[in-house]
Scaffold this motif. Structure first.
Motif, mmCIF file in Angstrom:
data_model
loop_
_atom_site.group_PDB
_atom_site.id
_atom_site.type_symbol
_atom_site.label_atom_id
_atom_site.label_comp_id
_atom_site.label_asym_id
_atom_site.label_seq_id
_atom_site.Cartn_x
_atom_site.Cartn_y
_atom_site.Cartn_z
ATOM 1 N N THR A 296 0.816 -1.239 0.253
ATOM 2 C CA THR A 296 -0.006 -0.125 0.082
ATOM 3 C C THR A 296 1.004 1.403 0.028
ATOM 4 O O THR A 296 0.529 2.520 -0.690
ATOM 5 N N ILE A 297 2.574 1.344 1.002
ATOM 6 C CA ILE A 297 2.621 1.845 0.987
ATOM 7 C C ILE A 297 3.402 2.671 -0.616
ATOM 8 O O ILE A 297 3.363 3.829 -0.977
ATOM 9 N N ALA A 298 4.039 1.545 -1.185
ATOM 10 C CA ALA A 298 4.480 1.989 -2.766
ATOM 11 C C ALA A 298 3.086 2.231 -3.607
ATOM 12 O O ALA A 298 3.380 2.789 -4.358
ATOM 13 N N GLU A 302 3.186 5.465 -5.809
ATOM 14 C CA GLU A 302 3.533 5.787 -7.283
ATOM 15 C C GLU A 302 2.156 6.659 -7.442
ATOM 16 O O GLU A 302 2.046 7.547 -8.572
ATOM 17 N N LEU A 303 1.179 6.813 -7.216
ATOM 18 C CA LEU A 303 -0.102 7.535 -6.716
ATOM 19 C C LEU A 303 0.831 9.035 -6.397
ATOM 20 O O LEU A 303 0.242 10.162 -7.285
ATOM 21 N N GLY A 304 1.441 9.731 -5.622
ATOM 22 C CA GLY A 304 2.065 10.166 -5.414
ATOM 23 C C GLY A 304 2.839 11.500 -6.209
ATOM 24 O O GLY A 304 2.812 12.149 -6.768
ATOM 25 N N TYR A 352 11.511 0.431 -5.885
ATOM 26 C CA TYR A 352 10.381 1.310 -6.130
ATOM 27 C C TYR A 352 11.170 3.124 -5.513
ATOM 28 O O TYR A 352 10.353 3.648 -5.781
ATOM 29 N N ILE A 353 11.313 2.650 -3.904
ATOM 30 C CA ILE A 353 10.763 3.637 -3.222
ATOM 31 C C ILE A 353 12.181 4.902 -3.662
ATOM 32 O O ILE A 353 12.604 5.892 -3.937
ATOM 33 N N SER A 355 14.773 3.962 -6.288
ATOM 34 C CA SER A 355 14.853 3.921 -7.859
ATOM 35 C C SER A 355 13.295 4.290 -8.392
ATOM 36 O O SER A 355 13.529 3.821 -10.188
ATOM 37 N N GLU A 356 12.841 3.921 -8.561
ATOM 38 C CA GLU A 356 11.135 3.369 -9.057
ATOM 39 C C GLU A 356 11.551 2.687 -10.130
ATOM 40 O O GLU A 356 10.536 2.644 -10.986
ATOM 41 N N ASP A 357 11.953 2.008 -9.971
ATOM 42 C CA ASP A 357 12.201 0.511 -10.557
ATOM 43 C C ASP A 357 10.694 -0.620 -9.779
ATOM 44 O O ASP A 357 10.691 -0.470 -8.502
ATOM 45 N N PHE A 358 10.059 -0.933 -11.503
ATOM 46 C CA PHE A 358 9.352 -2.613 -10.626
ATOM 47 C C PHE A 358 9.687 -3.234 -11.754
ATOM 48 O O PHE A 358 9.822 -3.150 -13.035
#
Length: 454
Positions: A296-298, A302-304, A352-353, A355-358
């Motif tokens: 949920t934090i991730a 992402e939405l932010g 993700y937090i 480096s925005e890697d998914f």
């Protein structure tokens, strides 16, 4: 993700012209050959090509029947017989929901659950939705623990079957007060409350409009459930009651699904309110709740970042340290499988937090595939996968609701002489709208890279 309001899509005069049998066969073969050779790129397909692909699959029901009668009469007869037998069994299951025996009602609910997961029955259920809804309402009000949980699950599947249109919205407005009453009842069983939390999230997601009253009320209700796990004033986490982490996880996951529908103004408020509290919940003693919180934090981050590319969590360094600890957790007092699952999830969240890697996931079904390339898309897919189980791929292939949500367009009918599928009223209603959308996307050179037709 942009979504059209279910049940109110474009309508107009049908764009499908009557074709001769030979022309339909040639069109179907040409379409199948095109799929085998690969779909053209953005700049390779013209408006006419795009429209003709749709039109070749839009023959009227009478035309499809005439082709089947001439080319595959025996196969069509067998299919019709099988369809009639299936519908007879479903009718019996619906009758069983009204039986005096609890065992018989539970058997009927389980049979409907399995059937709704594995096939799409839009036409059949449209004519019987009120009867089924009445039976499920009775089970939710007067049934025992197991019956309440099963009824909530079957109603969720019914909303998915009905395509999230006006019929589903009407049913959800009828049963939402009952879901609410069970969910907030501390004396009710955890299993029934969990099932109602999931039902509230998914039914609201598929049947209500963005920024609608039902969405706001459902968000607030789910918040009231999982916020009881938030830290006390002194910063310590409350001691969980037996079964409460599972309920908190179900409510949090349902809430995060609905958050994906929120407008920017409301989303900004939710981010400020919940991110700091959720970060503290990463220290929960329950592994499944920790994982639900991490995902949920991730999603919220992402939405932010969709709102503001420079968005960061208030205590970004503290969050990273906590995630690193969970991603490398080797405490022996935790079960080995729990440690492995936790490390895997939190490595993804941490990457993700920072480096925005998914890690992109490709879901294949039939000749198509859909890409899960972000936390929002994963939350939506996981919600449907949880309720549909192994039938999720069938619904991705044939259920217009899921195909709309994931941007796949109308269901593909590659060869009418082989498939022999009678086009449903719902599909007919969607084809004209789909053709218009396809032309618009082509003209604007906007093609969703996440939906790939092989």
């Amino acid at each position: 993700m942009p979504r059209s309001k279910k049940g109110k899509r474009g309508s107009g005069k049908p764009g499908c012209l009557r074709q001769e049998v030979l022309q339909l066969q040639l069109s179907a073969k040409a379409s199948l050959k095109g799929f085998k050779n690969g779909v053209k790129g953005e700049s390779g397909a013209s408006d006419d090509d795009l429209t003709s692909d749709i039109l070749s699959h839009c023959s009227s029901a009478s035309e499809s029947t005439s082709v089947l009668e001439e080319g595959t009469g025996g196969e069509q007869l067998d299919e019709q017989t099988a369809q009639e037998e299936t519908e007879d069994k479903l009718k019996q299951c619906i009758d069983n929901l009204m039986d005096k025996s609890t065992k018989t009602r539970l058997a009927g609910l389980e049979s409907l659950r399995q059937a709704f997961c594995s096939r799409v029955f839009y036409d059949f259920l449209t004519e019987r939705r009120l009867t089924i809804s009445d039976c499920l309402e009775r089970s939710l009000k007067k049934g025992g623990v197991e019956e309440q949980a099963a009824a909530a699950t079957v109603f969720t599947l019914l909303c998915i079957q009905l395509g999230g249109g006006d019929e589903a919205e009407e049913g959800f407005k009828l049963l939402r007060p009952i879901f609410t009453a069970i969910l907030i009842d501390n004396t009710a069983s955890i299993a029934a409350r969990q099932s109602c939390a999931r039902a509230l999230g998914l039914c609201c997601y598929v049947s209500t409009a963005e920024e609608g009253e039902d969405l706001i009320k459902s968000l607030a209700l789910l918040e009231s459930v999982f916020m009881s796990s938030y830290p006390n004033r002194d910063g310590t986490l409350p001691t969980p009651k037996p079964g409460s982490p599972g309920l908190h996880s179900a409510a949090l996951q349902a809430w995060s699904l609905l958050v994906t529908l929120c407008p920017t103004s409301r989303l900004t408020v939710l981010l400020d309110l919940h991110l700091p509290k959720l970060q503290a919940c990463l220290q929960s003693s329950d592994v499944n709740y920790r994982i639900a919180v991490g995902e949920t934090i991730a999603l919220l981050v992402e939405l932010g970042r969709d709102i503001d590319e420079e968005f960061e969590v208030e205590d970004n360094e503290g969050l990273s340290q906590c995630l690193k600890s969970l991603a490398t957790d080797s405490n022996k007092h935790r079960a080995k499988n729990d440690r492995r699952k936790q490390r895997s999830i939190f490595r993804e969240v941490l990457h993700y937090i920072e480096s925005e890697d998914f890690t992109e996931e490709k879901i294949q079904f039939g000749m198509e595939s859909v890409y899960i390339d972000g936390w929002m898309r994963r939350r939506i897919y996981d919600a449907f996968k949880e309720i549909l189980e192994s039938g999720v791929r069938h619904h991705l292939q044939f259920n217009p609701l899921l195909r709309d949500i994931f941007g796949l367009g109308p269901p593909l009918i590659l060869d009418a002489t082989v498939k022999g599928n009678k086009i449903s009223r719902f599909e007919k209603h969607l084809f004209n709208s789909a053709a218009f959308k396809a032309r618009t996307k082509q003209r604007n050179k906007v093609r969703d890279k996440r939906a790939d037709v092989m």
